[in-house]
Design a protein around this motif. Structure first.
Motif, PDB file in Angstrom:
ATOM      1  N   UNK A 162       1.440  28.268  13.879  1.00 22.49           N
ATOM      2  CA  UNK A 162       1.020  26.565  13.409  1.00 22.49           C
ATOM      3  C   UNK A 162       0.240  26.345  12.652  1.00 22.49           C
ATOM      4  N   UNK A 163      -0.402  27.058  12.129  1.00 22.38           N
ATOM      5  CA  UNK A 163      -1.451  26.497  10.966  1.00 22.38           C
ATOM      6  C   UNK A 163      -0.285  26.331   9.641  1.00 22.38           C
ATOM      7  N   UNK A 164       0.346  26.650   9.210  1.00 26.10           N
ATOM      8  CA  UNK A 164       1.473  25.948   8.042  1.00 26.10           C
ATOM      9  C   UNK A 164       2.213  24.595   8.294  1.00 26.10           C
ATOM     10  N   UNK A 165       2.306  24.276   9.423  1.00 19.02           N
ATOM     11  CA  UNK A 165       2.706  23.296   9.694  1.00 19.02           C
ATOM     12  C   UNK A 165       1.832  21.737   9.713  1.00 19.02           C
ATOM     13  N   UNK A 166       0.530  22.887  10.317  1.00 11.96           N
ATOM     14  CA  UNK A 166      -1.175  21.719  11.057  1.00 11.96           C
ATOM     15  C   UNK A 166      -1.683  21.230   9.542  1.00 11.96           C
ATOM     16  N   UNK A 167      -1.865  22.700   8.858  1.00 12.18           N
ATOM     17  CA  UNK A 167      -2.045  22.164   6.875  1.00 12.18           C
ATOM     18  C   UNK A 167      -1.304  20.522   6.231  1.00 12.18           C
ATOM     19  N   UNK A 168      -0.119  21.766   6.406  1.00 11.24           N
ATOM     20  CA  UNK A 168       0.624  19.655   6.036  1.00 11.24           C
ATOM     21  C   UNK A 168       0.280  18.807   6.668  1.00 11.24           C
ATOM     22  N   UNK A 169       0.192  18.291   7.883  1.00 14.45           N
ATOM     23  CA  UNK A 169      -0.835  17.345   8.713  1.00 14.45           C
ATOM     24  C   UNK A 169      -1.487  16.984   8.310  1.00 14.45           C
ATOM     25  N   UNK A 170      -2.960  17.907   7.790  1.00 16.92           N
ATOM     26  CA  UNK A 170      -3.773  17.513   6.945  1.00 16.92           C
ATOM     27  C   UNK A 170      -3.702  16.997   5.960  1.00 16.92           C
ATOM     28  N   UNK A 171      -2.775  17.432   4.993  1.00 18.45           N
ATOM     29  CA  UNK A 171      -3.100  16.679   3.837  1.00 18.45           C
ATOM     30  C   UNK A 171      -1.992  15.074   4.022  1.00 18.45           C
ATOM     31  N   UNK A 172      -1.428  15.492   4.468  1.00 19.94           N
ATOM     32  CA  UNK A 172      -0.323  14.053   4.966  1.00 19.94           C
ATOM     33  C   UNK A 172      -1.117  13.190   5.716  1.00 19.94           C
ATOM     34  N   UNK A 173      -2.110  13.545   6.684  1.00 23.77           N
ATOM     35  CA  UNK A 173      -3.179  12.536   6.560  1.00 23.77           C
ATOM     36  C   UNK A 173      -4.273  11.863   6.060  1.00 23.77           C
ATOM     37  N   UNK A 174      -4.458  13.005   4.752  1.00 23.83           N
ATOM     38  CA  UNK A 174      -5.311  12.580   3.267  1.00 23.83           C
ATOM     39  C   UNK A 174      -4.798  11.166   3.234  1.00 23.83           C
ATOM     40  N   UNK A 175      -3.639  11.985   2.783  1.00 22.83           N
ATOM     41  CA  UNK A 175      -2.922  11.183   2.051  1.00 22.83           C
ATOM     42  C   UNK A 175      -2.769   9.234   2.369  1.00 22.83           C
ATOM     43  N   UNK A 176      -2.831   9.522   3.451  1.00 21.40           N
ATOM     44  CA  UNK A 176      -2.559   8.126   4.334  1.00 21.40           C
ATOM     45  C   UNK A 176      -4.022   7.722   3.951  1.00 21.40           C
ATOM     46  N   UNK A 177      -5.312   8.713   3.896  1.00 17.27           N
ATOM     47  CA  UNK A 177      -6.073   7.838   4.252  1.00 17.27           C
ATOM     48  C   UNK A 177      -6.976   7.960   2.597  1.00 17.27           C
ATOM     49  N   UNK A 178      -6.720   7.899   2.211  1.00 13.87           N
ATOM     50  CA  UNK A 178      -6.914   8.234   0.743  1.00 13.87           C
ATOM     51  C   UNK A 178      -7.067   6.801   0.101  1.00 13.87           C
ATOM     52  N   UNK A 179      -6.492   5.801   0.773  1.00 13.92           N
ATOM     53  CA  UNK A 179      -6.558   4.031  -0.174  1.00 13.92           C
ATOM     54  C   UNK A 179      -7.832   3.909   0.792  1.00 13.92           C
TER      55      UNK A 179
END
Length: 153
Positions: free
Chosen positions: A10-27
């Protein structure tokens, strides 16, 4: 919906989720590096760890959400020696509002209970009212407020 322990597959999907989470939290956090790729978690290490339970939510054989529960040590002045910590809560856009995060959290509550923990904590940005509301729905209450000031203004 199925909640299950994450695997290294599942790691590739989870790493993608992490980047989407970071993208949402950056602002929400001007202290985060804004342009370069960053990582919050050691997801691979967490999957392999005995003190962390990484889980995924599957809907129609597709991973639609994630979260982790982690056993953390406390300082000596607390009554309990350890507590549970929840992090990496993410649900794909098309599956938001369907109770996935609540189901993941309840799964993690059960995991924490098997470890004889009495308290669970998490952190959330104040500028994320949707997440705050979701956490309150499963019983979390505001406890501490972290404050900051930039000295560069």
């Amino acid at each position: 919906m199925i909640i299950r322990t994450a695997t290294l597959e599942d790691l590739p999907i989870l790493l993608d989720f992490e980047q989407k989470l970071i993208e949402a939290e950056r602002p929400m956090d001007p202290t985060l590096k804004q342009k370069e790729k960053i990582s919050y978690y050691s997801i691979e290490d967490y999957i392999k760890s005995d003190h962390t339970e990484v889980v995924v939510a599957e809907v129609n054989n597709e991973i639609a959400g994630s979260g982790y529960g982690q056993i953390r040590d406390r300082k000596d002045f607390f009554i309990q020696k350890q507590y549970g910590y929840i992090g990496f809560m993410y649900v794909t856009e098309e599956h938001r509002g369907k109770g996935i995060s609540q189901t993941v959290i309840k799964y993690l509550y059960d995991w924490f209970k098997t470890k004889n923990l009495e308290e669970v904590r998490l952190t959330v940005y104040e500028k994320n009212p949707r997440a705050i509301k979701a956490y309150e729905k499963v019983g979390f209450e505001k406890h501490l407020i972290e404050m900051r000031i930039s000295l560069n203004n």
